[in-house]
Design a protein around this motif. Sequence first.
Motif, mmCIF file in Angstrom:
data_model
loop_
_atom_site.group_PDB
_atom_site.id
_atom_site.type_symbol
_atom_site.label_atom_id
_atom_site.label_comp_id
_atom_site.label_asym_id
_atom_site.label_seq_id
_atom_site.Cartn_x
_atom_site.Cartn_y
_atom_site.Cartn_z
ATOM 1 N N ALA A 99 70.197 19.016 31.715
ATOM 2 C CA ALA A 99 69.171 19.408 30.741
ATOM 3 C C ALA A 99 69.231 18.424 29.590
ATOM 4 N N SER A 100 68.090 18.115 29.065
ATOM 5 C CA SER A 100 67.982 17.247 27.895
ATOM 6 C C SER A 100 67.636 18.136 26.709
ATOM 7 N N ILE A 101 68.569 18.241 25.750
ATOM 8 C CA ILE A 101 68.341 19.053 24.560
ATOM 9 C C ILE A 101 68.433 18.165 23.326
ATOM 10 N N LYS A 102 68.044 18.702 22.192
ATOM 11 C CA LYS A 102 68.078 17.907 20.962
ATOM 12 C C LYS A 102 69.505 17.513 20.629
ATOM 13 N N TYR A 103 69.630 16.520 19.770
ATOM 14 C CA TYR A 103 70.933 16.159 19.232
ATOM 15 C C TYR A 103 70.844 16.170 17.716
ATOM 16 N N ASP A 104 71.789 16.836 17.115
ATOM 17 C CA ASP A 104 72.006 16.757 15.677
ATOM 18 C C ASP A 104 73.464 17.114 15.418
ATOM 19 N N SER A 105 73.862 17.115 14.160
ATOM 20 C CA SER A 105 75.269 17.369 13.836
ATOM 21 C C SER A 105 75.702 18.776 14.246
ATOM 22 N N LYS A 106 74.783 19.744 14.231
ATOM 23 C CA LYS A 106 75.121 21.109 14.646
ATOM 24 C C LYS A 106 75.421 21.168 16.141
ATOM 25 N N VAL A 107 74.648 20.425 16.930
ATOM 26 C CA VAL A 107 74.898 20.373 18.376
ATOM 27 C C VAL A 107 76.246 19.714 18.633
ATOM 28 N N GLU A 108 76.523 18.624 17.931
ATOM 29 C CA GLU A 108 77.816 17.964 18.125
ATOM 30 C C GLU A 108 78.968 18.893 17.739
ATOM 31 N N HIS A 109 78.815 19.622 16.650
ATOM 32 C CA HIS A 109 79.840 20.585 16.237
ATOM 33 C C HIS A 109 80.058 21.641 17.333
ATOM 34 N N ALA A 110 78.953 22.122 17.924
ATOM 35 C CA ALA A 110 79.055 23.114 19.005
ATOM 36 C C ALA A 110 79.777 22.530 20.216
ATOM 37 N N LEU A 111 79.466 21.291 20.578
ATOM 38 C CA LEU A 111 80.156 20.649 21.700
ATOM 39 C C LEU A 111 81.661 20.618 21.457
ATOM 40 N N LYS A 112 82.049 20.267 20.228
ATOM 41 C CA LYS A 112 83.474 20.210 19.888
ATOM 42 C C LYS A 112 84.104 21.603 19.939
ATOM 43 N N VAL A 126 69.057 12.634 21.810
ATOM 44 C CA VAL A 126 69.115 13.799 22.696
ATOM 45 C C VAL A 126 70.541 13.979 23.205
ATOM 46 N N THR A 127 70.782 15.165 23.756
ATOM 47 C CA THR A 127 72.052 15.473 24.398
ATOM 48 C C THR A 127 71.750 15.843 25.847
ATOM 49 N N TYR A 128 72.355 15.132 26.771
ATOM 50 C CA TYR A 128 72.223 15.453 28.190
ATOM 51 C C TYR A 128 73.409 16.329 28.569
ATOM 52 N N VAL A 129 73.113 17.530 29.064
ATOM 53 C CA VAL A 129 74.154 18.481 29.456
ATOM 54 C C VAL A 129 74.149 18.574 30.978
ATOM 55 N N PHE A 130 75.287 18.284 31.595
ATOM 56 C CA PHE A 130 75.404 18.232 33.051
ATOM 57 C C PHE A 130 76.139 19.449 33.594
ATOM 58 N N GLY A 131 75.845 19.796 34.858
ATOM 59 C CA GLY A 131 76.547 20.892 35.504
ATOM 60 C C GLY A 131 76.346 20.885 37.002
ATOM 61 N N ILE A 132 77.033 21.800 37.675
ATOM 62 C CA ILE A 132 76.988 21.832 39.135
ATOM 63 C C ILE A 132 75.645 22.326 39.667
ATOM 64 N N ASP A 133 74.954 23.140 38.863
ATOM 65 C CA ASP A 133 73.620 23.611 39.235
ATOM 66 C C ASP A 133 72.877 24.022 37.971
ATOM 67 N N SER A 134 71.639 24.461 38.133
ATOM 68 C CA SER A 134 70.824 24.789 36.962
ATOM 69 C C SER A 134 71.385 25.985 36.190
ATOM 70 N N ILE A 135 72.030 26.916 36.880
ATOM 71 C CA ILE A 135 72.621 28.076 36.200
ATOM 72 C C ILE A 135 73.768 27.616 35.305
ATOM 73 N N VAL A 165 74.211 24.678 33.978
ATOM 74 C CA VAL A 165 73.652 23.949 32.839
ATOM 75 C C VAL A 165 73.030 24.917 31.835
ATOM 76 N N ALA A 166 72.275 25.886 32.322
ATOM 77 C CA ALA A 166 71.629 26.849 31.423
ATOM 78 C C ALA A 166 72.669 27.620 30.617
ATOM 79 N N LEU A 167 73.757 28.028 31.247
ATOM 80 C CA LEU A 167 74.801 28.755 30.524
ATOM 81 C C LEU A 167 75.450 27.879 29.449
ATOM 82 N N LYS A 168 75.680 26.604 29.764
ATOM 83 C CA LYS A 168 76.233 25.680 28.763
ATOM 84 C C LYS A 168 75.266 25.513 27.596
#
Length: 131
Positions: free
Chosen positions: A47-60, A108-117, A119-122
């Motif tokens: 999934a391609s989602i926005k990127y900002d400092s809040k997203v980066e904080h969440a990733l961490k 943007v932030t690209y979030v990868f996963g084994i399937d769409s579920i 990725v959606a949960l992440k």
Amino acid sequence: VVGIPGRIDAHDGRVIISSKPIYGGSKDVGKLIIKCMNVNPRDRSVASIKYDSKVEHALKELNIHYIKVGPHESSNEDDVINAVVNSMIKDPALEAVVDLGGYALEPVTYVFGIDSIDVALKVIKIASRAN
């Protein structure tokens, strides 16, 4: 590759999708996942989602393994795809790649996963922490 053309947004706590998922719905993201699957066949969805400092904080906070690429000097989408793929080659355990954008390219932030579920949960977890 099935994708959702346009954007997925939220309004009054509801998800708004501009179109139903269709084959070829997101050509650039489709190209990206095909090339990434050649590097890491485990990841079959992105999934391609926005990127900002809040997203980066969440990733961490969520301990999602990620790396940053860019900013890019040109607006050539293939350069972005190659930067992401090269990151996956160097570190196949990546769960996300932050693309800092560049000339005529939004971050943007690209979030990868084994399937769409997966990725959606992440993405849901990231969104809940980023707000």
